[in-house]
Design an enzyme around this catalytic site. Structure first.
Site, mmCIF file in Angstrom:
data_model
loop_
_atom_site.group_PDB
_atom_site.id
_atom_site.type_symbol
_atom_site.label_atom_id
_atom_site.label_comp_id
_atom_site.label_asym_id
_atom_site.label_seq_id
_atom_site.Cartn_x
_atom_site.Cartn_y
_atom_site.Cartn_z
ATOM 1 N N ASP A 129 7.196 3.744 3.388
ATOM 2 C CA ASP A 129 7.519 4.751 4.391
ATOM 3 C C ASP A 129 9.046 4.745 4.567
ATOM 4 O OD1 ASP A 129 7.489 6.496 6.489
ATOM 5 O OD2 ASP A 129 6.397 5.229 7.872
ATOM 6 N N ASP A 135 0.814 -1.211 0.000
ATOM 7 C CA ASP A 135 0.000 0.000 0.000
ATOM 8 C C ASP A 135 0.848 1.262 0.000
ATOM 9 O OD1 ASP A 135 0.921 -0.543 2.560
ATOM 10 O OD2 ASP A 135 -1.014 -0.366 3.557
HETATM 11 P P1 IMP Z 1 8.012 0.789 5.857
HETATM 12 O O1 IMP Z 1 8.515 -0.588 6.127
HETATM 13 O O2 IMP Z 1 8.503 1.767 6.892
HETATM 14 O O3 IMP Z 1 8.258 1.272 4.456
HETATM 15 O O4 IMP Z 1 6.482 0.772 6.127
HETATM 16 C C1 IMP Z 1 5.585 0.252 5.259
HETATM 17 C C2 IMP Z 1 4.364 -0.264 5.986
HETATM 18 O O5 IMP Z 1 4.000 0.608 7.065
HETATM 19 C C3 IMP Z 1 3.203 -0.263 5.040
HETATM 20 O O6 IMP Z 1 3.023 -1.559 4.531
HETATM 21 C C4 IMP Z 1 2.036 0.133 5.928
HETATM 22 O O7 IMP Z 1 1.446 -1.026 6.449
HETATM 23 C C5 IMP Z 1 2.626 0.887 7.071
HETATM 24 N N1 IMP Z 1 2.447 2.352 6.940
HETATM 25 C C6 IMP Z 1 3.411 3.272 6.735
HETATM 26 N N2 IMP Z 1 2.906 4.504 6.682
HETATM 27 C C7 IMP Z 1 1.567 4.358 6.839
HETATM 28 C C8 IMP Z 1 0.475 5.307 6.839
HETATM 29 O O8 IMP Z 1 0.606 6.533 6.697
HETATM 30 N N3 IMP Z 1 -0.773 4.765 7.009
HETATM 31 C C9 IMP Z 1 -0.991 3.432 7.172
HETATM 32 N N4 IMP Z 1 0.009 2.533 7.160
HETATM 33 C C10 IMP Z 1 1.277 2.991 7.006
HETATM 34 MG MG MG Z 2 1.571 -2.913 5.432
#
Ligand code: IMP
Ligand code: MG
Length: 191
Positions: free
Chosen positions: A111, A108
């Site tokens: 981040d 989705d």
């Molecule tokens: P990353 O591993 O830090 O890139 O985070 C990715 C995961 O964090 C995504 O698959 C989402 O499930 C969750 N995530 C990050 N930011 C958001 C947000 O703003 N809303 C909802 N879920 C988020």
């Molecule tokens: Mg996720």
């Protein structure tokens, strides 16, 4: 006409709508057309979604891909509430043997990038024919690792967002748009 309004929905912690339903529909159609072109010669195309956030995006995207596809899912967790832990755990693995497949890994939102980096490393060891990354949203300013997102819906600023599959503590997934969360209101509401 009957009144379906409910005072508890949409939630009062919703901030502003950042991306409308129409904008999402149009962009998802464009991504589907691009994938259709890029994989026209593919013999085995697998859409591999990360549960649960990618589900709404994936079900719309697949209907804009005019090629034979297979679906599979993995469940990973890296997140509790609104802060990235940097630790990614595989809770449930995909079922398909991806050796020799063209895999599009779908999430989705990006981040920190830890989730897609960790999962893509794992998948590469399983020797797919190709691996591409696809995400609806990207908080570019938040990246902690370098990542190539081949198919991206929208870049967004550093807000916590919900809707179109994305949640905050499981709330907000069924909103048809992407909206920011007013985190102060959200915290107050939990008390
Ligand atoms: P990353 O591993 O830090 O890139 O985070 C990715 C995961 O964090 C995504 O698959 C989402 O499930 C969750 N995530 C990050 N930011 C958001 C947000 O703003 N809303 C909802 N879920 C988020
Ligand atoms: Mg996720």
């Amino acid at each position: 006409m009957s009144d379906f309004s409910n005072p508890n929905f949409p939630y009062d912690f919703i901030g502003q709508v950042l991306i409308t339903q129409e904008q999402i529909e149009q962009r998802v159609a464009e991504l589907g057309h691009q994938i259709t072109k890029d994989y026209a010669d593919s013999e085995r195309l697998l859409l591999l979604g990360l549960l649960r956030g990618s589900v709404v995006f994936m079900t719309d995207l697949m209907r804009n891909i005019h090629l034979p596809i297979t679906l599979d899912f993995m469940s990973v967790s890296s997140y509790a509430g609104a802060t990235s832990s940097g630790f990614v755990r595989i809770d449930s693995d995909h079922k398909t043997n991806i050796h020799g497949w063209d895999v599009i890994l779908i999430d989705d939102i990006v981040d920190s990038g830890y989730t897609l980096r960790t999962v893509s490393k794992l998948l590469r060891d399983r020797q797919p024919h190709s691996l591409a990354l696809c995400a609806l949203l990207d908080k570019v300013a938040q990246h902690r690792v370098q990542l190539d997102i081949h198919y991206l819906g929208f870049e967004i600023p550093d807000y916590f967002v919900v809707g179109y599959g994305l949640d905050i503590d499981e709330k907000g997934r069924n909103l048809p748009y992407i909206a920011s969360v007013d985190l102060e209101k959200y915290q107050r509401g939990k008390k």
